[in-house]
Design an enzyme around this catalytic site. Structure first.
Site, PDB file in Angstrom:
ATOM      1  N   ARG A  65       0.851  -1.189   0.000  1.00 45.51           N
ATOM      2  CA  ARG A  65       0.000   0.000   0.000  1.00 45.51           C
ATOM      3  C   ARG A  65       0.889   1.241   0.000  1.00 45.51           C
ATOM      4  O   ARG A  65       2.020   1.200   0.514  1.00 45.51           O
ATOM      5  CB  ARG A  65      -0.879   0.025   1.267  1.00 45.51           C
ATOM      6  CG  ARG A  65      -2.020  -0.943   1.270  1.00 45.51           C
ATOM      7  CD  ARG A  65      -3.179  -0.478   0.389  1.00 45.51           C
ATOM      8  NE  ARG A  65      -4.279  -1.439   0.411  1.00 45.51           N
ATOM      9  CZ  ARG A  65      -4.532  -2.305  -0.577  1.00 45.51           C
ATOM     10  NH1 ARG A  65      -3.776  -2.349  -1.654  1.00 45.51           N
ATOM     11  NH2 ARG A  65      -5.557  -3.117  -0.477  1.00 45.51           N
ATOM     12  N   HIS A  95      -1.487   1.129 -10.069  1.00 47.45           N
ATOM     13  CA  HIS A  95      -2.180   0.133  -9.240  1.00 47.45           C
ATOM     14  C   HIS A  95      -2.782  -0.987 -10.107  1.00 47.45           C
ATOM     15  O   HIS A  95      -3.998  -1.214 -10.102  1.00 47.45           O
ATOM     16  CB  HIS A  95      -3.272   0.792  -8.374  1.00 47.45           C
ATOM     17  CG  HIS A  95      -3.592  -0.018  -7.137  1.00 47.45           C
ATOM     18  ND1 HIS A  95      -3.894   0.547  -5.914  1.00 47.45           N
ATOM     19  CD2 HIS A  95      -3.634  -1.363  -6.942  1.00 47.45           C
ATOM     20  CE1 HIS A  95      -4.133  -0.410  -5.032  1.00 47.45           C
ATOM     21  NE2 HIS A  95      -3.975  -1.579  -5.642  1.00 47.45           N
TER      22      HIS A  95
END
Lengths: 309, 309
Positions: free
Chosen positions: B224, B272
Site C-alpha cells: 500500500r 495500481h
C-alpha cells in the site's frame, strides 16, 4: 598446444586466467600477436577478420566465443575441413532465458504503454489477462530456445515452439517446417526469435512474417540483427501490425547513434546483453574441447558445416 | 439476501452479472442507492466512505473487493461485531506474482539503466550475474507473499521472506519478528513489500529501513502507498542508499499529476495494476462466502479484527 584468442568484446586477460585453471600448459596467443602461425592448433574467436583462416595452416579446431557461429561462417575463405564448435554454457543459457522471461513478461503486462504513460503523467490502468491466456511463440528450439520455452511455460504462458526440423519438447506444442511456421505465427501474440543465423533464416523477420502474426503482436529478437529486416519492422509498428519490439541484437553493433531504433517509442533497445559470455563458466566448455582435441576424442557441440549451425 | 456494492474502481455491472451466475436470488444494490438500509445483509466494498457502517443496522458481513482490508478499517465507526473477509482469488494471486516476477527481473537485469541509456543513445553493456547470485527479500508471507516468494525461487533467485509471526515456506528461508527483519534486510539487494497495511506496518519503508539494506538496493512496493515514507524514498535515491524503486501503490491514487514520483528517473510508476480484481474469478470467492453467511456456515478468509489483517 597453442591457442589463438581473438575478440574485440571479450577480455583476453580473463580468458587466460580461466583457461589456465583447466589447462596450465596451454599457450594462449592474443590476436594480432600470432607468433609462428604454423604452431597454432586452435582458435577461440568472436567475429574474426576476413582472411584469418588462410594464415593458420595447421588449425585443427575453431571454437566460438558465443552461442552463435554465423560470425565464423561469414568468411568465405573458411577451410572446409576444420571442425567448428559452438559455445554451450549452462550459465549463458540461464542468462538468455532470464532475458526472455523479463521481456515476455514486460510485453504481457503492457509495460511499454505504462512507460509512455509515466512520461506523460497519465494514470490509466488497462485490462490484464493472466499469463495462461497469453500465447507466446519461440522460433528456434536449440539449446537456448528449448530452455527459454520451458521457462516461459513455468511462468504460466501458453507457449509453443518452432524449429526447421521436427523436435519434441515435454509439455510444449512444437511445430516444424514451412507449414508449421504458419501455424506457430498465427497463434503468437508475443514472438521470440532464438534462431541461429544461417542463409535460411536471414531476413526471416520481415513484412510477410509480421502479417501472419495476430494484429498488434510484439516481437523479441535475441537471435541476430540480420534476422530482422529493419525497414519492415518500422513499417509494421507504424501500421499497427506490430505493437512493440524488444531488440538485443542489431545489424551494426554498437547500434549507431543516429539509428531510428534508439528513439522509437515502441522499440526497446538493449546493448547485446541477453547472454554475455562468462569466462569462469564458459572456460570449462572450451577447455573440455581443447582437451578432447589433444586426446583425439570426439568434440562436443560440433557444428554441421553444411547446415552452418 | 440483499448485498450493498460500493466501489469507485470496480464495475457494478460486471459484478452483478458474475454474482447472478452463482446466486440468482441475490439482490444487489449499488451505492448510493441503499433502498431500505435495514434490509442490507452484506456489503462488498472498496474504500467505503466514513460513516457508512452507521447506516447499515443489520449488516452481517463486510467483504473486501481487494486483497487488503485496510480501507475497511480506515473508518473508526466500523462496528466491532461484523465479520470482515478479505478477497482471496487464485487468479489475482497469480497476477500479483507475475507483476513481482517482472519487476524483480527488471531490477536484476539492470533495466532502469538500459532505459536511461536508450534515451541518451548510449550503447554500454554492464556486468550481469545470474539470478542465483541475486538476493531478493519478500516482506509479508500471506497468500500473496508466499506465492511471490516461491515463484521468484522458481526463477532461480536467492529468495528469503519475512513475516511478523513465524511462518515456514518449503525451500525458502524465512525470518520473523524484529531481529528477523534486520537479518532479512541485510541480505536483500531487491526488496519486495507485500505486507498488509496495519498500524504496525504503516511507514515501515523509511530511512531507517533503507539504511539496513545493502547500499544501492532497490525496492518494489505492491503493498500500500502508506507503507512508504515518500520523502525518505526520494532522499535515499538521492544519496545512493537505494538505486531504484518500482511503485504500484500510492498514498493518493490516482497519483496527482504534479507528484515528483512521475518524473523521477529512478522511480517506475504503474497505476495500481499489479493484481486487479477480476470479477469472473473473484465472484466465486465472494459468492461462496455469501452462501456460507446464508447457510450459517463458517466464513472463509476471515480477518482478525484485533490484528486488522
Amino acid at each position: 598446444m597453442a591457442l589463438l584468442f581473438l575478440s574485440d568484446v571479450d577480455s583476453a586477460r580473463d580468458w587466460r586466467k580461466e583457461l589456465a585453471k583447466h589447462l596450465p600448459d596451454l599457450e594462449m596467443r592474443v590476436w594480432p600477436e600470432l607468433g609462428d602461425p604454423g604452431e597454432i592448433d586452435a582458435a577461440l574467436v568472436w567475429r574474426p577478420p576476413a582472411g584469418l583462416w588462410n594464415r593458420l595452416p595447421n588449425l585443427k579446431l575453431i571454437a566460438s566465443l558465443g552461442a552463435g557461429v554465423d560470425h565464423i561462417f561469414a568468411d568465405p575463405s573458411l577451410p572446409p575441413g576444420v571442425p567448428i564448435v559452438r559455445l554451450v554454457d549452462p550459465y549463458m543459457t540461464t542468462a538468455m532465458s532470464e532475458y526472455v522471461q523479463l521481456q515476455v513478461l514486460r510485453l504481457h503486462r503492457n509495460d511499454p504503454v505504462y512507460r509512455t504513460q509515466q512520461q506523460a503523467r497519465v494514470w490509466r490502468p488497462w485490462p490484464q489477462p493472466n499469463a495462461a491466456e497469453r500465447r507466446v511463440g519461440v522460433l528456434g528450439l536449440g539449446v537456448l530456445g528449448r530452455d527459454a520455452a520451458s521457462k516461459l511455460e513455468v511462468l504460466g504462458f501458453d507457449v509453443a515452439g518452432w524449429s526447421r526440423r521436427e523436435k519434441r519438447l515435454p509439455g510444449i506444442p512444437s511445430f516444424h517446417g514451412a507449414a508449421g511456421l504458419d501455424a506457430l505465427l498465427r497463434r503468437s501474440e508475443i514472438l521470440v526469435c532464438l534462431l541461429p543465423l544461417t542463409p535460411a533464416t536471414e531476413n526471416l523477420l520481415d513484412t510477410r512474417l509480421f502479417a501472419r502474426l495476430p494484429r498488434g503482436a510484439a516481437i523479441i529478437n535475441c537471435g541476430r540483427g540480420r534476422h530482422l529486416v529493419q525497414a519492415d519492422l518500422l513499417a509494421a509498428l507504424d501500421s499497427g501490425a506490430l505493437s512493440a519490439a524488444v531488440l538485443d541484437v542489431f545489424r551494426d553493433e554498437p547500434l549507431p547513434p543516429q539509428h531510428p531504433f534508439w528513439r522509437h517509442e515502441r522499440i526497446l533497445v538493449t546493448p547485446h546483453v541477453a547472454a554475455s559470455t562468462n569466462p569462469p563458466t564458459a572456460a570449462l566448455a572450451v577447455a573440455d574441447n581443447l582437451r578432447r582435441l589433444r586426446d583425439g576424442k570426439p568434440l562436443r557441440n560440433r557444428v554441421d558445416g553444411s547446415e552452418r549451425y
